[in-house]
Design a protein around this motif. Structure first.
Motif, mmCIF file in Angstrom:
data_model
loop_
_atom_site.group_PDB
_atom_site.id
_atom_site.type_symbol
_atom_site.label_atom_id
_atom_site.label_comp_id
_atom_site.label_asym_id
_atom_site.label_seq_id
_atom_site.Cartn_x
_atom_site.Cartn_y
_atom_site.Cartn_z
ATOM 1 N N UNK A 1 0.857 -1.191 0.000
ATOM 2 C CA UNK A 1 0.000 0.000 0.000
ATOM 3 C C UNK A 1 0.890 1.237 0.000
ATOM 4 N N UNK A 2 0.520 2.222 -0.791
ATOM 5 C CA UNK A 2 1.349 3.402 -0.979
ATOM 6 C C UNK A 2 0.813 4.590 -0.168
ATOM 7 N N UNK A 3 1.486 5.713 -0.293
ATOM 8 C CA UNK A 3 0.990 6.971 0.258
ATOM 9 C C UNK A 3 1.010 7.027 1.775
ATOM 10 N N UNK A 4 0.092 7.829 2.319
ATOM 11 C CA UNK A 4 -0.007 8.059 3.761
ATOM 12 C C UNK A 4 -0.718 6.888 4.428
ATOM 13 N N UNK A 5 0.027 6.070 5.127
ATOM 14 C CA UNK A 5 -0.549 4.874 5.735
ATOM 15 C C UNK A 5 -0.962 5.134 7.189
ATOM 16 N N UNK A 6 -2.101 4.580 7.573
ATOM 17 C CA UNK A 6 -2.633 4.665 8.929
ATOM 18 C C UNK A 6 -2.844 3.244 9.435
ATOM 19 N N UNK A 7 -2.365 2.975 10.637
ATOM 20 C CA UNK A 7 -2.533 1.649 11.233
ATOM 21 C C UNK A 7 -3.913 1.540 11.878
ATOM 22 N N UNK A 8 -4.677 0.510 11.495
ATOM 23 C CA UNK A 8 -5.984 0.276 12.103
ATOM 24 C C UNK A 8 -5.933 -1.033 12.887
ATOM 25 N N UNK A 9 -6.374 -0.974 14.149
ATOM 26 C CA UNK A 9 -6.296 -2.128 15.048
ATOM 27 C C UNK A 9 -7.598 -2.258 15.827
ATOM 28 N N UNK A 10 -7.905 -3.491 16.198
ATOM 29 C CA UNK A 10 -9.007 -3.745 17.128
ATOM 30 C C UNK A 10 -8.378 -4.085 18.472
ATOM 31 N N UNK A 11 -8.318 -3.108 19.368
ATOM 32 C CA UNK A 11 -7.614 -3.272 20.637
ATOM 33 C C UNK A 11 -8.503 -3.792 21.764
ATOM 34 N N UNK A 12 -9.815 -3.820 21.526
ATOM 35 C CA UNK A 12 -10.739 -4.229 22.583
ATOM 36 C C UNK A 12 -10.949 -5.735 22.532
ATOM 37 N N UNK A 13 -10.597 -6.417 23.616
ATOM 38 C CA UNK A 13 -10.771 -7.874 23.690
ATOM 39 C C UNK A 13 -12.205 -8.149 24.122
ATOM 40 N N UNK A 14 -13.018 -8.537 23.168
ATOM 41 C CA UNK A 14 -14.448 -8.733 23.441
ATOM 42 C C UNK A 14 -14.684 -10.140 23.981
ATOM 43 N N UNK A 15 -15.356 -10.219 25.107
ATOM 44 C CA UNK A 15 -15.665 -11.498 25.730
ATOM 45 C C UNK A 15 -17.142 -11.822 25.565
ATOM 46 N N UNK A 16 -17.473 -13.093 25.710
ATOM 47 C CA UNK A 16 -18.841 -13.551 25.458
ATOM 48 C C UNK A 16 -19.837 -12.946 26.435
ATOM 49 N N UNK A 17 -19.432 -12.794 27.700
ATOM 50 C CA UNK A 17 -20.341 -12.295 28.740
ATOM 51 C C UNK A 17 -19.638 -11.200 29.538
#
Length: 315
Positions: A155-171
């Motif tokens: 991927x070229x140009x201005x790169x932005x890091x996207x992350x899912x930092x929230x650890x989702x639990x069942x309950x």
């Protein structure tokens, strides 16, 4: 730059609107809204960003929710007309396209001519096929990628890091077993890692579900900075979790834990924290949607404050 990615549910839109109205979104924060419904709240929130001349982004080919069907069914409605006007006239909006293997520009509900306001999102290697076909060698504003070597190389140009930092639990009750954990240090290292910014799904997580249910436990998810300015997240969970009755009582139990945490000086006060303190002092129960709204507001304002304090790191 920080790009909080929100799915455009009612409480998420109201969170953005209240931050906007109270001038808590700094210049280094550009929210991304993936619309899930064609609603008055969506349109009024975007109108607020236009009126305040605050930067914002809207996903043009949302992958979840019923927005596309509603936009098509009500293409001559007042809401769609207002939305079209906003997209055509606002100078402060960016337009986001989610890449896929078979992506084409026709997937967007509206065509945007200004490539300099275009943002692309590639989260899997196969997404490169849509990116290469439609946007490679073009000067897009930003290109969001997950932290994969192939995406970062191609991927070229201005790169932005996207992350899912929230650890989702069942309950919600499961958060009691690990009530404090690392959340992110992207705000500290994104420039060193050769990114122009970072993005996440706040305290909601990437997973999307339209169905709701009465939880057995109430959990309040609050991010805070540790002594090294890493973001951690603490889960304040109710105690009487044997059945789904008495959500107001469960909220009070979780809120008491949060207020103790705040009074210990472990959480920087924000607009949302002050609101949690008001709820504690009045003994009010606002509903679970408002609890999530306040947690999102706190997270975004906290990161905005950090970037303002370290303005050289947010360019």
């Amino acid at each position: 730059m920080y790009f909080p990615y929100l799915r455009g549910r009612q409480y998420e839109l109201i969170a953005l609107r209240e931050l906007l109205e109270n001038n808590k979104l700094g210049s280094a924060v550009i929210p991304i809204i993936e619309p899930v419904r064609l609603s008055p709240t969506l349109v009024s929130t975007l109108e607020g960003f236009k009126d305040k001349r605050q930067k914002c982004s809207i996903v043009m080919n949302p992958g979840v929710g019923s927005f596309l069907e509603e936009y098509s069914d009500f293409s001559k409605s007042n809401l769609a007309t207002r939305l079209d006007s906003l997209i055509d006239e606002s100078e402060n909006f960016y337009y986001v396209s989610l890449m896929s293997k078979d992506y084409s520009l026709e997937e967007n509900f509206k065509s945007i001519a200004d490539i300099g306001k275009q943002i692309t999102v590639c989260k899997k290697p196969d997404d490169l096929q849509g990116y290469n076909k439609n946007y490679r060698d073009q000067k897009t504003a930003y290109n969001f990628i997950s932290e994969m070597g192939r995406l970062k190389r191609e991927v070229q140009g201005n790169k932005v890091k996207i992350s899912d930092n929230f650890v989702k639990l069942a309950r919600n009750t499961d958060y009691s077993d690990k009530d404090d954990e690392f959340f992110s240090d992207d705000h500290k290292y994104f420039i060193e890692d050769k990114y122009k910014g970072f993005s996440d799904y706040s305290i909601v997580g990437e997973e999307y579900s339209e169905s709701g249910f009465a939880p057995y436990a109430v959990a309040i998810h609050i991010v805070y900075f540790d002594s090294d300015e890493n973001l951690r997240i603490h889960h304040f969970v109710s105690e009487t979790n044997q059945d789904p009755t008495n959500p107001a009582g469960k909220f009070k139990e979780a809120l008491e834990k949060l207020i103790t945490f705040v009074n210990e000086g472990r959480v920087e006060r924000t607009l949302a924290i002050y609101e949690f303190e008001k709820l504690y002092n009045t003994g009010s129960y606002p509903g679970l949607g408002t609890v999530k709204k306040l947690s999102i507001m706190h997270h975004i304002e906290l990161v905005s404050k950090y970037l303002d304090r370290n303005s050289g790191d947010s360019e």
